[in-house]
Design a protein around this motif. Structure first.
Motif, PDB file in Angstrom:
ATOM      1  N   GLN A  66       0.839  -1.145   0.072  1.00 16.13           N
ATOM      2  CA  GLN A  66      -0.120   0.003  -0.043  1.00 16.13           C
ATOM      3  C   GLN A  66       0.866   1.262  -0.184  1.00 16.13           C
ATOM      4  O   GLN A  66       2.178   1.334   0.389  1.00 16.13           O
ATOM      5  CB  GLN A  66      -0.829  -0.083   1.172  1.00 16.13           C
ATOM      6  CG  GLN A  66      -0.237   0.069   2.755  1.00 16.13           C
ATOM      7  CD  GLN A  66      -1.208   0.103   3.697  1.00 16.13           C
ATOM      8  OE1 GLN A  66      -2.030  -0.476   3.784  1.00 16.13           O
ATOM      9  NE2 GLN A  66      -0.540   0.455   4.907  1.00 16.13           N
ATOM     10  N   THR A  69      -3.006   4.325   2.152  1.00 17.68           N
ATOM     11  CA  THR A  69      -4.050   3.857   2.693  1.00 17.68           C
ATOM     12  C   THR A  69      -4.052   2.337   2.123  1.00 17.68           C
ATOM     13  O   THR A  69      -3.682   2.007   1.225  1.00 17.68           O
ATOM     14  CB  THR A  69      -5.130   4.723   2.098  1.00 17.68           C
ATOM     15  OG1 THR A  69      -5.235   4.668   0.718  1.00 17.68           O
ATOM     16  CG2 THR A  69      -5.056   6.412   2.489  1.00 17.68           C
ATOM     17  N   GLU A  70      -4.989   1.984   2.922  1.00 19.72           N
ATOM     18  CA  GLU A  70      -5.056   0.298   2.704  1.00 19.72           C
ATOM     19  C   GLU A  70      -6.007   0.185   1.361  1.00 19.72           C
ATOM     20  O   GLU A  70      -7.062   0.983   1.211  1.00 19.72           O
ATOM     21  CB  GLU A  70      -5.990  -0.355   3.991  1.00 19.72           C
ATOM     22  CG  GLU A  70      -5.868  -1.893   3.879  1.00 19.72           C
ATOM     23  CD  GLU A  70      -6.000  -2.563   5.039  1.00 19.72           C
ATOM     24  OE1 GLU A  70      -6.694  -3.547   4.987  1.00 19.72           O
ATOM     25  OE2 GLU A  70      -5.983  -1.672   6.170  1.00 19.72           O
ATOM     26  N   ARG A  71      -5.688  -0.537   0.591  1.00 22.70           N
ATOM     27  CA  ARG A  71      -6.254  -0.864  -0.522  1.00 22.70           C
ATOM     28  C   ARG A  71      -5.691  -2.461  -0.973  1.00 22.70           C
ATOM     29  O   ARG A  71      -4.995  -2.854  -0.342  1.00 22.70           O
ATOM     30  CB  ARG A  71      -6.024   0.091  -1.548  1.00 22.70           C
ATOM     31  CG  ARG A  71      -4.308   0.352  -1.751  1.00 22.70           C
ATOM     32  CD  ARG A  71      -4.236   0.280  -3.189  1.00 22.70           C
ATOM     33  NE  ARG A  71      -2.817   0.747  -3.398  1.00 22.70           N
ATOM     34  CZ  ARG A  71      -1.555  -0.043  -3.544  1.00 22.70           C
ATOM     35  NH1 ARG A  71      -1.642  -1.086  -3.176  1.00 22.70           N
ATOM     36  NH2 ARG A  71      -0.638   0.522  -3.812  1.00 22.70           N
ATOM     37  N   ASP A 183      -3.352   5.227  -7.060  1.00 21.69           N
ATOM     38  CA  ASP A 183      -4.054   4.813  -5.959  1.00 21.69           C
ATOM     39  C   ASP A 183      -5.585   5.793  -6.364  1.00 21.69           C
ATOM     40  O   ASP A 183      -6.635   5.234  -6.372  1.00 21.69           O
ATOM     41  CB  ASP A 183      -3.844   5.338  -4.614  1.00 21.69           C
ATOM     42  CG  ASP A 183      -2.708   3.850  -4.182  1.00 21.69           C
ATOM     43  OD1 ASP A 183      -2.775   3.124  -4.948  1.00 21.69           O
ATOM     44  OD2 ASP A 183      -2.091   4.190  -3.187  1.00 21.69           O
ATOM     45  N   PHE A 187      -8.846   3.884  -7.064  1.00 22.81           N
ATOM     46  CA  PHE A 187      -9.675   3.699  -5.947  1.00 22.81           C
ATOM     47  C   PHE A 187      -9.884   5.121  -5.517  1.00 22.81           C
ATOM     48  O   PHE A 187      -9.453   5.733  -4.482  1.00 22.81           O
ATOM     49  CB  PHE A 187      -8.701   3.314  -4.702  1.00 22.81           C
ATOM     50  CG  PHE A 187      -8.154   1.612  -5.165  1.00 22.81           C
ATOM     51  CD1 PHE A 187      -9.034   0.635  -5.221  1.00 22.81           C
ATOM     52  CD2 PHE A 187      -6.798   1.614  -5.508  1.00 22.81           C
ATOM     53  CE1 PHE A 187      -8.275  -0.718  -5.591  1.00 22.81           C
ATOM     54  CE2 PHE A 187      -6.314   0.540  -5.881  1.00 22.81           C
ATOM     55  CZ  PHE A 187      -7.269  -0.703  -5.877  1.00 22.81           C
ATOM     56  N   GLN A 190     -10.374   6.976  -1.971  1.00 20.59           N
ATOM     57  CA  GLN A 190      -9.138   7.404  -1.158  1.00 20.59           C
ATOM     58  C   GLN A 190      -8.755   8.808  -1.323  1.00 20.59           C
ATOM     59  O   GLN A 190      -7.872   9.073  -0.589  1.00 20.59           O
ATOM     60  CB  GLN A 190      -8.067   6.221  -1.645  1.00 20.59           C
ATOM     61  CG  GLN A 190      -8.385   4.843  -1.283  1.00 20.59           C
ATOM     62  CD  GLN A 190      -8.559   4.500  -0.179  1.00 20.59           C
ATOM     63  OE1 GLN A 190      -8.240   4.944   0.933  1.00 20.59           O
ATOM     64  NE2 GLN A 190      -9.612   3.279   0.016  1.00 20.59           N
TER      65      GLN A 190
END
Length: 193
Positions: A66, A69-71, A183, A187, A190
Motif C-alpha cells: 500500500q 491507505t489500505e487498498r 491509487d 480507488f 481514497q
C-alpha cells in the motif's frame, strides 16, 4: 555551514519546481499507462542499478502492499540484483534475463536510471521492447542511449538536473506521486485523504 545547509534546501526546492513544471503531463501519462496495464491484467516490473535499485524495490513494495491507505494489492515486482550465482558471461544482462522470463506484453517496465548509460538497464529496456512491454523511464538530461530506445508508447520522466543527490530526491518524489496518482485513479474513494 548553516548557509550551506540553506543552499542545499534551496537547490532541492528549485530542482523540484523545475521538475514539476516539466513533468506534470508526462507523470499523468505514466500513471495512465500503468493503470491501463493493471486493469488489463498486467503487472509493473521495476528495476534500477546501484542506488536506484533500492528505489525500484521501494516502489514495487508500495504498489504491492500500500502507499498511504489500505487498498487491494497491485501486481508489482522488483527485479533481483546481480548475484554471484549468475555465470560471469551474464553480468550485464542479469536484468534482461529476468524480464525475458517474467515479462509479457501486458506488463510495464519501470526503469530508474541515474545516467542513461548503465549497460544492464539498456539491456533491460531492449528485452522489454522485444516483449512488447510499455516502458516508464526515469532519466536525466543527457541520457541519450537509454532515451533513444524509447518508443512513442513509452513515457520518459526526465529530471532537469545534473546533481545525483537532487536527481535521487526528485526520483523518490516522482515515484511517490506516481503511486498516489495510481491509487486515486483505481480507488477514487481514497482521494480525500
Amino acid at each position: 555551514m548553516q548557509e550551506h545547509i540553506r543552499q542545499l534546501f534551496s537547490e532541492n526546492i528549485q530542482t523540484m519546481i523545475a521538475t514539476g513544471e516539466s513533468l506534470a503531463a508526462p507523470l499523468e501519462n505514466a500513471a495512465c499507462v500503468i493503470v491501463n496495464n493493471l486493469v488489463s491484467g498486467g503487472k509493473v516490473i521495476c528495476c534500477g542499478d546501484g542506488a536506484t535499485q533500492a528505489l525500484a524495490h521501494h516502489v514495487a513494495q508500495l504498489l504491492l502492499d500500500q502507499f498511504e491507505t489500505e487498498r487491494p494489492c497491485l501486481p508489482a515486482v522488483a527485479l533481483q540484483a546481480q548475484n554471484s550465482s549468475l555465470q560471469h558471461n551474464h553480468q550485464l544482462d542479469y536484468l534482461a534475463r529476468q524480464i525475458k522470463a517474467l515479462g509479457t506484453s501486458n506488463d510495464v517496465l519501470l526503469v530508474i536510471s541515474l545516467t542513461g548509460s548503465e549497460p544492464c538497464l539498456i539491456k533491460a529496456v531492449e528485452a522489454a521492447l522485444t516483449s512488447d512491454m510499455k516502458i516508464i523511464a526515469l532519466t536525466v538530461e543527457g541520457s541519450g542511449e537509454l532515451s533513444g530506445l524509447l518508443n512513442q508508447q513509452d513515457v520518459e520522466l526526465k529530471v532537469p538536473s545534473q546533481r545525483r543527490a537532487r536527481i535521487f530526491e526528485c526520483y523518490t518524489f516522482l515515484l511517490h506521486s506516481l503511486c498516489e496518482l495510481i491509487d486515486i485513479t483505481l480507488f477514487p474513494q481514497q482521494e480525500d485523504l
